[in-house]
Design a protein around this motif. Structure first.
Motif, PDB file in Angstrom:
ATOM      1  N   ALA A 154       1.191   8.094 -11.983  1.00 44.45           N
ATOM      2  CA  ALA A 154       1.301   7.851 -10.551  1.00 44.45           C
ATOM      3  C   ALA A 154       1.130   9.396  -9.914  1.00 44.45           C
ATOM      4  CB  ALA A 154       2.448   7.058  -9.989  1.00 44.45           C
ATOM      5  N   SER A 155       1.960  10.219 -10.547  1.00 44.01           N
ATOM      6  CA  SER A 155       1.842  11.736 -10.014  1.00 44.01           C
ATOM      7  C   SER A 155       0.491  12.081 -10.329  1.00 44.01           C
ATOM      8  CB  SER A 155       2.759  12.510 -10.766  1.00 44.01           C
ATOM      9  OG  SER A 155       3.057  13.711 -10.279  1.00 44.01           O
ATOM     10  N   ALA A 156      -0.226  11.898 -11.318  1.00 43.70           N
ATOM     11  CA  ALA A 156      -1.234  12.436 -11.815  1.00 43.70           C
ATOM     12  C   ALA A 156      -2.439  11.934 -10.890  1.00 43.70           C
ATOM     13  CB  ALA A 156      -1.625  12.400 -13.210  1.00 43.70           C
ATOM     14  N   VAL A 157      -2.438  10.600 -10.423  1.00 48.85           N
ATOM     15  CA  VAL A 157      -3.423  10.097  -9.739  1.00 48.85           C
ATOM     16  C   VAL A 157      -2.781  10.238  -8.080  1.00 48.85           C
ATOM     17  CG1 VAL A 157      -4.169   8.766 -11.372  1.00 48.85           C
ATOM     18  CG2 VAL A 157      -2.853   7.864  -9.750  1.00 48.85           C
ATOM     19  N   ARG A 158      -2.039  10.843  -7.696  1.00 47.74           N
ATOM     20  CA  ARG A 158      -1.552  10.951  -6.144  1.00 47.74           C
ATOM     21  C   ARG A 158      -1.245   9.463  -5.854  1.00 47.74           C
ATOM     22  NH1 ARG A 158      -1.077  15.349  -8.440  1.00 47.74           N
ATOM     23  NH2 ARG A 158      -2.074  17.137  -7.857  1.00 47.74           N
ATOM     24  N   ALA A 175      13.341   2.605  -3.016  1.00 57.50           N
ATOM     25  CA  ALA A 175      12.830   3.417  -2.347  1.00 57.50           C
ATOM     26  C   ALA A 175      11.313   3.726  -2.191  1.00 57.50           C
ATOM     27  CB  ALA A 175      13.575   4.928  -2.594  1.00 57.50           C
ATOM     28  N   GLU A 176      10.631   3.989  -1.187  1.00 56.40           N
ATOM     29  CA  GLU A 176       9.225   4.244  -1.185  1.00 56.40           C
ATOM     30  C   GLU A 176       9.120   5.649  -1.458  1.00 56.40           C
ATOM     31  OE1 GLU A 176       4.883   2.956   0.955  1.00 56.40           O
ATOM     32  OE2 GLU A 176       6.745   2.510   1.754  1.00 56.40           O
ATOM     33  N   VAL A 177       8.429   6.408  -2.329  1.00 58.97           N
ATOM     34  CA  VAL A 177       8.180   7.734  -2.464  1.00 58.97           C
ATOM     35  C   VAL A 177       7.085   8.090  -3.027  1.00 58.97           C
ATOM     36  CG1 VAL A 177      10.839   7.623  -3.144  1.00 58.97           C
ATOM     37  CG2 VAL A 177       8.960   7.916  -4.951  1.00 58.97           C
ATOM     38  N   ASP A 178       6.729   9.428  -2.673  1.00 62.35           N
ATOM     39  CA  ASP A 178       5.472  10.226  -3.228  1.00 62.35           C
ATOM     40  C   ASP A 178       6.060  10.896  -4.345  1.00 62.35           C
ATOM     41  OD1 ASP A 178       4.205   9.165  -1.114  1.00 62.35           O
ATOM     42  OD2 ASP A 178       4.380  11.138  -0.074  1.00 62.35           O
ATOM     43  N   PRO A 179       5.496  10.449  -5.437  1.00 58.77           N
ATOM     44  CA  PRO A 179       5.962  11.142  -6.984  1.00 58.77           C
ATOM     45  C   PRO A 179       5.252  12.516  -7.101  1.00 58.77           C
ATOM     46  CG  PRO A 179       4.565   9.442  -7.512  1.00 58.77           C
ATOM     47  CD  PRO A 179       4.642   9.593  -5.974  1.00 58.77           C
ATOM     48  N   TRP A 180       5.987  13.525  -6.908  1.00 61.71           N
ATOM     49  CA  TRP A 180       5.270  14.918  -6.782  1.00 61.71           C
ATOM     50  C   TRP A 180       5.383  15.408  -8.411  1.00 61.71           C
ATOM     51  CZ3 TRP A 180       8.261  17.758  -2.127  1.00 61.71           C
ATOM     52  CH2 TRP A 180       7.684  17.037  -0.961  1.00 61.71           C
ATOM     53  N   ALA A 181       6.398  15.013  -9.031  1.00 66.86           N
ATOM     54  CA  ALA A 181       6.323  15.761 -10.395  1.00 66.86           C
ATOM     55  C   ALA A 181       7.497  15.184 -10.919  1.00 66.86           C
ATOM     56  CB  ALA A 181       6.263  17.230 -10.416  1.00 66.86           C
ATOM     57  N   VAL A 182       7.306  14.964 -12.558  1.00 67.70           N
ATOM     58  CA  VAL A 182       8.493  14.680 -13.399  1.00 67.70           C
ATOM     59  C   VAL A 182       8.879  16.036 -14.087  1.00 67.70           C
ATOM     60  CG1 VAL A 182       9.048  13.686 -15.577  1.00 67.70           C
ATOM     61  CG2 VAL A 182       7.655  12.333 -13.844  1.00 67.70           C
ATOM     62  N   VAL A 183      10.139  16.503 -13.991  1.00 66.64           N
ATOM     63  CA  VAL A 183      10.549  17.667 -14.427  1.00 66.64           C
ATOM     64  C   VAL A 183      11.838  17.343 -15.388  1.00 66.64           C
ATOM     65  CG1 VAL A 183      11.513  19.956 -13.852  1.00 66.64           C
ATOM     66  CG2 VAL A 183      10.010  18.558 -12.111  1.00 66.64           C
TER      67      VAL A 183
END
Length: 323
Positions: A154-158, A175-183
């Protein structure tokens, strides 16, 4: 790259390089990766072609060697240091993988890798796995691979997602979120994201995510985002109990002992102050403050002061002679 490899080994390494690149690889880039001359690099390309592997070459600024479409590749070939390094990394990251009979995905995958190695190398890797005693993680928190993969995709395809999350206290919410990155940081996997409900940056531990669903909404990544720096900046924020720890020592002396989840270290007069928050004051006192070799004062909050006082009474009792 080792200088004592055979032509066959270098040809296979050439194949790995071509396989890993989506753009063309020039002869000088290939030579630099192999540690040989451009003429030798072209010779290894010729060996691949003689073996029936279609390696095409194109001219121009974006040209170079690349594999033809539909190429069937041979099994992955590890050098001895690569294979043993892989086993060591797996055991270091997941000690339970040392047990070949463990009901564990990583243990099963490691067993397959070891069985696929050449006999002599496989024996070394199996012996390393069998006789290296791996200490179990005191706080295992490995997330579900499928959920983690969904978040990364999901982060890769925004693509915005709905996550079902369970806190350490057992409360569960969506929660509805924008997944910026997995760290991956400090042995844990985190989701750095923007929460639309809170309209703020949030960091979620992925091992506490129960479900992930992609939505039809896209999102834009913030300009110049450094995921690791953003994660560390936010790990010490937004928790239930505030913390404030004062040091009389200069900031340069204190900073090496402060982990980002502890809060933000700021200069204050001749010393410095650590400001943050925590969900677990007892852990903050016992595992973080107690290990500091520098004198400090806890000025806030109330819960952290109580945790430090309880720890101090416990240590004082440990060295007090019985009546």
């Amino acid at each position: 790259m080792p200088t004592d490899l055979s032509p066959t080994a270098r040809a296979l390494r050439t194949l790995e390089i071509l396989q890993s690149r989506t753009t063309g690889v020039t002869a000088d880039e290939l030579a630099a990766s192999l540690g040989v001359t451009e003429r030798a690099a072209r010779r290894y390309v010729g060996i691949l072609r003689e073996a029936g592997i279609p390696v095409h070459s194109t001219r121009g600024p974006y040209g170079g060697y690349r594999l033809g479409r539909g190429t069937r590749l041979p099994p992955v070939v590890f050098t001895e240091p690569e294979a043993l390094g892989l086993v060591m990394a797996v055991l270091d990251g997941q000690p339970t993988a040392a047990d070949p009979d463990a009901d564990d995905l990583v243990a099963a995958a490691l067993g397959k890798v070891i069985r696929a190695l050449p006999e002599s190398l496989g024996r070394q890797a199996a012996a390393l796995r069998e006789h290296a005693s791996a200490a179990p993680d005191r706080n295992p928190s490995r997330p579900d691979p499928a959920l983690t993969s969904t978040l990364v995709a999901a982060s890769a395809v925004r693509r915005r997602v709905l996550v079902t999350y369970r806190s350490g206290s057992g409360n569960e919410w969506e929660a509805e979120v924008d997944p910026w990155a997995v760290v991956v940081r400090y042995g844990r996997w985190y989701l750095l994201c923007h929460s639309h409900h809170a309209d703020a940056i949030r960091t979620y531990r992925i091992d506490r995510v129960r479900e992930v669903r992609q939505t039809a909404h896209g999102f834009e990544m913030p300009d110049g985002l450094d995921p690791v720096a953003a994660l560390e900046e936010n790990l010490g924020k937004g928790w239930e109990f505030p913390t404030r720890v004062v040091f009389d020592a200069p900031m340069a002396e204190v900073a090496p002992w402060i982990r980002p989840p502890m809060g933000r270290l700021e200069p204050s007069g001749d010393g410095c102050v650590l400001v943050g928050s925590t969900r677990n004051p007892t852990m903050y006192a016992q595992e973080w403050l107690a290990r500091l070799p520098i004198a400090f004062r806890v000025e806030g909050g109330q819960e952290l002061r109580a945790a430090v006082e309880a720890l101090a009474r416990r240590f004082t009792a440990a060295v007090t002679d019985p009546p």
